[in-house]
Motif scaffolding. Structure first.
Motif, PDB file in Angstrom:
ATOM      1  N   ALA A 122       0.792  -1.234   0.000  1.00  0.00           N
ATOM      2  CA  ALA A 122       0.000   0.000   0.000  1.00  0.00           C
ATOM      3  C   ALA A 122       0.827   1.287   0.000  1.00  0.00           C
ATOM      4  CB  ALA A 122      -0.949   0.003   1.201  1.00  0.00           C
ATOM      5  N   HIS A 123       2.160   1.181   0.022  1.00  0.00           N
ATOM      6  CA  HIS A 123       2.954   2.417  -0.013  1.00  0.00           C
ATOM      7  C   HIS A 123       4.380   2.153  -0.490  1.00  0.00           C
ATOM      8  CE1 HIS A 123       3.337   6.689   1.221  1.00  0.00           C
ATOM      9  NE2 HIS A 123       4.616   6.377   1.320  1.00  0.00           N
ATOM     10  N   VAL A 124       4.664   2.578  -1.708  1.00  0.00           N
ATOM     11  CA  VAL A 124       6.026   2.473  -2.254  1.00  0.00           C
ATOM     12  C   VAL A 124       6.358   3.756  -3.018  1.00  0.00           C
ATOM     13  CG1 VAL A 124       6.122  -0.042  -2.447  1.00  0.00           C
ATOM     14  CG2 VAL A 124       5.165   1.290  -4.334  1.00  0.00           C
ATOM     15  N   HIS A 125       7.660   3.967  -3.253  1.00  0.00           N
ATOM     16  CA  HIS A 125       8.145   5.074  -4.091  1.00  0.00           C
ATOM     17  C   HIS A 125       9.039   4.461  -5.169  1.00  0.00           C
ATOM     18  CE1 HIS A 125       6.600   8.049  -1.277  1.00  0.00           C
ATOM     19  NE2 HIS A 125       7.152   7.379  -0.297  1.00  0.00           N
ATOM     20  N   LEU A 126       8.421   3.779  -6.113  1.00  0.00           N
ATOM     21  CA  LEU A 126       9.203   3.043  -7.116  1.00  0.00           C
ATOM     22  C   LEU A 126      10.077   3.960  -7.957  1.00  0.00           C
ATOM     23  CD1 LEU A 126       6.398   0.569  -8.272  1.00  0.00           C
ATOM     24  CD2 LEU A 126       8.222   0.156  -6.598  1.00  0.00           C
ATOM     25  N   GLY A 165      -1.479  11.962  -3.140  1.00  0.00           N
ATOM     26  CA  GLY A 165      -0.498  11.707  -2.088  1.00  0.00           C
ATOM     27  C   GLY A 165       0.883  11.451  -2.672  1.00  0.00           C
ATOM     28  N   GLU A 166       1.844  11.526  -1.947  1.00  0.00           N
ATOM     29  CA  GLU A 166       1.858  11.539  -0.497  1.00  0.00           C
ATOM     30  C   GLU A 166       1.826  12.978   0.012  1.00  0.00           C
ATOM     31  OE1 GLU A 166       5.176   9.295   0.952  1.00  0.00           O
ATOM     32  OE2 GLU A 166       4.940   9.940   2.995  1.00  0.00           O
ATOM     33  N   ILE A 167       0.833  13.253   0.843  1.00  0.00           N
ATOM     34  CA  ILE A 167       0.652  14.598   1.381  1.00  0.00           C
ATOM     35  C   ILE A 167       0.572  14.498   2.910  1.00  0.00           C
ATOM     36  CG2 ILE A 167      -0.543  15.357  -0.699  1.00  0.00           C
ATOM     37  CD1 ILE A 167      -3.203  15.100   0.795  1.00  0.00           C
ATOM     38  N   LEU A 198      -3.644   6.598   6.464  1.00  0.00           N
ATOM     39  CA  LEU A 198      -2.539   7.078   7.287  1.00  0.00           C
ATOM     40  C   LEU A 198      -1.408   6.085   7.100  1.00  0.00           C
ATOM     41  CD1 LEU A 198      -4.698   8.100  10.350  1.00  0.00           C
ATOM     42  CD2 LEU A 198      -3.545   9.658   8.762  1.00  0.00           C
ATOM     43  N   HIS A 199      -0.438   6.486   6.270  1.00  0.00           N
ATOM     44  CA  HIS A 199       0.638   5.559   5.923  1.00  0.00           C
ATOM     45  C   HIS A 199       1.641   5.475   7.068  1.00  0.00           C
ATOM     46  CE1 HIS A 199       4.825   5.971   4.694  1.00  0.00           C
ATOM     47  NE2 HIS A 199       4.649   7.262   4.677  1.00  0.00           N
ATOM     48  N   ALA A 200       2.203   4.291   7.287  1.00  0.00           N
ATOM     49  CA  ALA A 200       3.116   4.033   8.409  1.00  0.00           C
ATOM     50  C   ALA A 200       2.533   4.610   9.694  1.00  0.00           C
ATOM     51  CB  ALA A 200       4.504   4.607   8.132  1.00  0.00           C
ATOM     52  N   THR A 258       5.612  -1.559   2.405  1.00  0.00           N
ATOM     53  CA  THR A 258       7.068  -1.692   2.634  1.00  0.00           C
ATOM     54  C   THR A 258       7.790  -0.355   2.488  1.00  0.00           C
ATOM     55  OG1 THR A 258       7.571  -2.130   0.305  1.00  0.00           O
ATOM     56  CG2 THR A 258       7.078  -4.048   1.708  1.00  0.00           C
ATOM     57  N   GLU A 259       7.122   0.648   1.946  1.00  0.00           N
ATOM     58  CA  GLU A 259       7.750   1.937   1.633  1.00  0.00           C
ATOM     59  C   GLU A 259       9.065   1.764   0.873  1.00  0.00           C
ATOM     60  OE1 GLU A 259       8.079   5.110   4.644  1.00  0.00           O
ATOM     61  OE2 GLU A 259       7.618   6.449   2.980  1.00  0.00           O
ATOM     62  N   SER A 260       9.092   0.840  -0.048  1.00  0.00           N
ATOM     63  CA  SER A 260      10.305   0.597  -0.847  1.00  0.00           C
ATOM     64  C   SER A 260      10.552   1.761  -1.801  1.00  0.00           C
ATOM     65  CB  SER A 260      10.123  -0.677  -1.661  1.00  0.00           C
ATOM     66  OG  SER A 260       9.889  -1.754  -0.795  1.00  0.00           O
TER      67      SER A 260
HETATM   68 ZN   LIG Z   1       6.347   7.592   1.600  1.00  0.00          ZN
END
Ligand SMILES: [Zn+2]
Length: 244
Positions: A6-10, A91-93, A147-149, A197-199
């Motif tokens: 649900a949250h990555v920055h590829l 997002g990400e905001i 709400l990420h992480a 994983t916020e990879s």
């Molecule tokens: Zn992030």
């Protein structure tokens, strides 16, 4: 088992080959979908290009609070234009009480209002700013937000859930010292729980490590990993889907 990161920055992988390798390993470990967040106007096109190239990637565009003070004039209009031509999330905001930047509250509110106007879900970074985050969410009312992480207290979960909140957990739940984080995890309504994983994170296995996070959460919650994987996959799909 199929999994949703649900949250990555590829866009932050060092090269196309590195990105391709990470996504291949992710697919081999069951990760079928990934929500990829932009952080500034500099990477929005790249996020869209990656989503165009890989069917598994859901794009999300926004101005991160760390870059609130340095965005070029006209960034909000450009963001709206890109959102109108895609089905991206916003997002990400968010707000960061540790890394304060000029105008971050205004930048966050404008984007929440845009999410509400276009009926798009918002992906939120909130660090030591829970009261302000809640106030702005109550004012703008996006159709859904994540709400990420999530690092807030268990007592705050109910309120955010009532406003339309989803809660995303990463590898932090495996840290023996983070008992409070696991207590909050246990307080999240099952239909609002997702994992990330916020990879790419330095020294971490990339999206392929998501199964390990879900297995750890399953232990905390006393459920099977398969059940939790299915549940969180459906939650993330619902979150990313259309909101009327
Ligand atoms: Zn992030």
């Amino acid at each position: 088992m199929k999994l949703f990161d649900a949250h990555v920055h590829l866009q932050s992988y060092g090269s196309a080959a590195e990105l391709d390798g990470a996504l291949r390993a992710a697919r081999d470990s069951g990760v079928e979908r990934l929500l990829c967040c932009g952080i500034s106007p500099d990477d929005w096109e790249r996020v869209l290009a990656i989503a165009g190239q890989y069917e598994s990637v859901v794009p999300c565009l926004g101005l991160h609070p760390w870059f609130a003070g340095t965005a070029p004039a006209g960034w909000l209009e450009r963001l709206e234009g890109l959102l109108l031509h895609t089905n991206c999330c916003v997002g990400e905001i968010g707000l960061d009480g540790v890394k304060e930047t000029p105008g971050q509250e205004e930048v966050f509110l404008r984007q929440l209002e845009l999410a509400a106007k276009l009926r798009r879900p918002a992906v939120i970074h909130s660090v030591k700013s829970w009261k302000r985050t809640r106030k702005l969410l109550e004012s703008a009312r996006p159709p859904a937000f994540m709400l990420h992480a999530y690092g807030g207290a268990a007592e705050l979960v109910k309120n955010f859930a009532a406003l339309g909140g989803y809660f995303s957990y990463g590898g932090g739940i495996m840290d023996p010292k983070r008992e409070k984080l696991r207590a909050a995890l246990a307080a999240v309504p099952p239909e609002r729980l997702v994992f990330e994983t916020e990879s790419p994170e330095r020294g971490a296995p990339g999206p392929a490590g998501l199964g390990e996070v879900i297995a750890a959460a399953a232990k905390v919650l006393g459920r099977s990993a398969e059940e939790l994987a299915g549940l969180s996959f459906r939650n993330a799909e619902r979150f990313c889907g259309p909101h009327s």
